[in-house]
Design a protein around this motif. Sequence first.
Motif, mmCIF file in Angstrom:
data_model
loop_
_atom_site.group_PDB
_atom_site.id
_atom_site.type_symbol
_atom_site.label_atom_id
_atom_site.label_comp_id
_atom_site.label_asym_id
_atom_site.label_seq_id
_atom_site.Cartn_x
_atom_site.Cartn_y
_atom_site.Cartn_z
ATOM 1 N N TRP A 86 0.776 -0.648 0.175
ATOM 2 C CA TRP A 86 0.078 0.115 0.017
ATOM 3 C C TRP A 86 0.607 1.155 0.012
ATOM 4 C CZ3 TRP A 86 -5.410 -0.029 2.210
ATOM 5 C CH2 TRP A 86 -5.853 -1.184 2.114
ATOM 6 N N GLN A 87 0.263 2.289 -0.135
ATOM 7 C CA GLN A 87 1.029 3.651 -0.240
ATOM 8 C C GLN A 87 0.175 4.318 0.155
ATOM 9 O OE1 GLN A 87 2.203 4.111 -4.361
ATOM 10 N NE2 GLN A 87 3.694 3.080 -4.856
ATOM 11 N N ALA A 88 0.680 5.587 0.867
ATOM 12 C CA ALA A 88 -0.153 6.475 1.475
ATOM 13 C C ALA A 88 1.095 7.974 0.876
ATOM 14 C CB ALA A 88 0.584 6.771 2.520
ATOM 15 N N SER A 89 0.186 9.163 0.259
ATOM 16 C CA SER A 89 0.547 10.639 0.514
ATOM 17 C C SER A 89 0.155 11.737 1.588
ATOM 18 C CB SER A 89 0.519 11.267 -1.287
ATOM 19 O OG SER A 89 -0.422 10.927 -1.256
ATOM 20 N N TYR A 90 0.512 12.769 1.573
ATOM 21 C CA TYR A 90 -0.449 14.367 2.582
ATOM 22 C C TYR A 90 -0.274 15.358 1.235
ATOM 23 C CZ TYR A 90 1.710 9.867 5.284
ATOM 24 O OH TYR A 90 1.319 8.963 5.618
ATOM 25 N N ARG A 91 -1.283 15.874 1.886
ATOM 26 C CA ARG A 91 -1.437 17.180 0.903
ATOM 27 C C ARG A 91 -1.476 18.341 1.911
ATOM 28 N NH1 ARG A 91 -0.066 17.519 -4.149
ATOM 29 N NH2 ARG A 91 0.148 15.241 -5.038
ATOM 30 N N VAL A 92 -0.941 19.305 1.702
ATOM 31 C CA VAL A 92 -1.415 20.874 2.984
ATOM 32 C C VAL A 92 -1.800 22.298 2.175
ATOM 33 C CG1 VAL A 92 -1.129 22.197 4.853
ATOM 34 C CG2 VAL A 92 -0.492 20.001 4.989
ATOM 35 N N GLU A 93 -2.900 22.857 1.728
ATOM 36 C CA GLU A 93 -2.877 23.289 0.811
ATOM 37 C C GLU A 93 -2.853 23.898 -0.652
ATOM 38 O OE1 GLU A 93 -1.342 27.035 3.040
ATOM 39 O OE2 GLU A 93 -2.793 26.729 3.970
ATOM 40 N N GLY A 94 -3.087 21.981 -0.878
ATOM 41 C CA GLY A 94 -2.394 21.426 -2.640
ATOM 42 C C GLY A 94 -0.805 21.109 -2.752
ATOM 43 N N SER A 95 0.029 20.851 -1.621
ATOM 44 C CA SER A 95 1.503 20.667 -1.480
ATOM 45 C C SER A 95 1.635 19.237 -1.147
ATOM 46 C CB SER A 95 2.549 21.988 -1.294
ATOM 47 O OG SER A 95 2.120 22.973 -2.405
ATOM 48 N N GLN A 96 2.203 18.632 -1.549
ATOM 49 C CA GLN A 96 2.794 17.343 -1.028
ATOM 50 C C GLN A 96 3.411 17.363 0.605
ATOM 51 O OE1 GLN A 96 2.600 13.795 -3.630
ATOM 52 N NE2 GLN A 96 4.287 12.633 -2.600
ATOM 53 N N VAL A 97 3.410 16.761 1.634
ATOM 54 C CA VAL A 97 4.334 17.239 2.594
ATOM 55 C C VAL A 97 4.306 16.152 3.529
ATOM 56 C CG1 VAL A 97 3.736 19.343 2.768
ATOM 57 C CG2 VAL A 97 2.221 17.512 3.938
#
Length: 285
Positions: A86-97
Amino acid sequence: MMSKKLLPNNWRKRIVGALLLLTTISAAFPAHAQQANVQKGPSGLTAKLINIESATNEPFRFSVSLHNGTSSQQLYELKADLPVGWQASYRVEGSQVTSVNLEAGKTQEIAVEITASSAASARKYLIPFKAVSATQPLSLQLEAVVKGSYGSTISTPSGRLSEEVTSGAHKEIELEVRNTGTLPLNDLEVTAQLPSGWEASFEPSKIAKLEGGKKTIVKASLKVPDKTIAGDYGATFSLSGNNANGQASFRIFVKTSILSGWIGILVILMAVAAVYVLIRKYGRR
């Protein structure tokens, strides 16, 4: 009549001056008023929805709120304990962080996107999501419910992707549409990209529903225009629909008809005969 007692002039001036001073201070320092709006309460992670259902080839999208209830700025590292593959990604106000720097008393919205492995079985998965700083670890348990998978292909029953057709004739091609996933596919349609002037029709024209693991046959009727030059041509048949797509590229060889060949031979023979007659007639002079 009773006479009104008036304040001395010096006291009235002092009161007016104090009021003016308070008004000036309030206008000059709006930031102090804003500080009153800072959220209070313990640090924590919350989510609008913690349980989301999706197919294996569609992401799970969670909206998570991170609140810093401490009296100092905190740097939170974001991480999720995921099943293998599995994979995960995180975004704050459109930017990946991968981390969030959050001031005291502030709250930050985080978009968490989790993609399941293509081999994931249909069931509920518990996924701990964490925001960890130097002074406090915060955690939230998310639930990803895999309901199955979508998949589709278009080819021929034999797998052969080449055909021969005569110029000016029709050609029927059997196309095999297969649901390679576990979930049903709806409103499927086959279309064609053909050389200029060519035509195609399909039977059936649409497939209302195709269950997981099943297949069906679509008959394509191909019409090649008259006087099409002999040679190789390309044609692409495409499958589209809700959660479905696929393509099959064909190599189609166009040949001239037997009648056209005989007509060509006859024309050549007539031309030779005409030359022979002319030589016989005028060659003696």
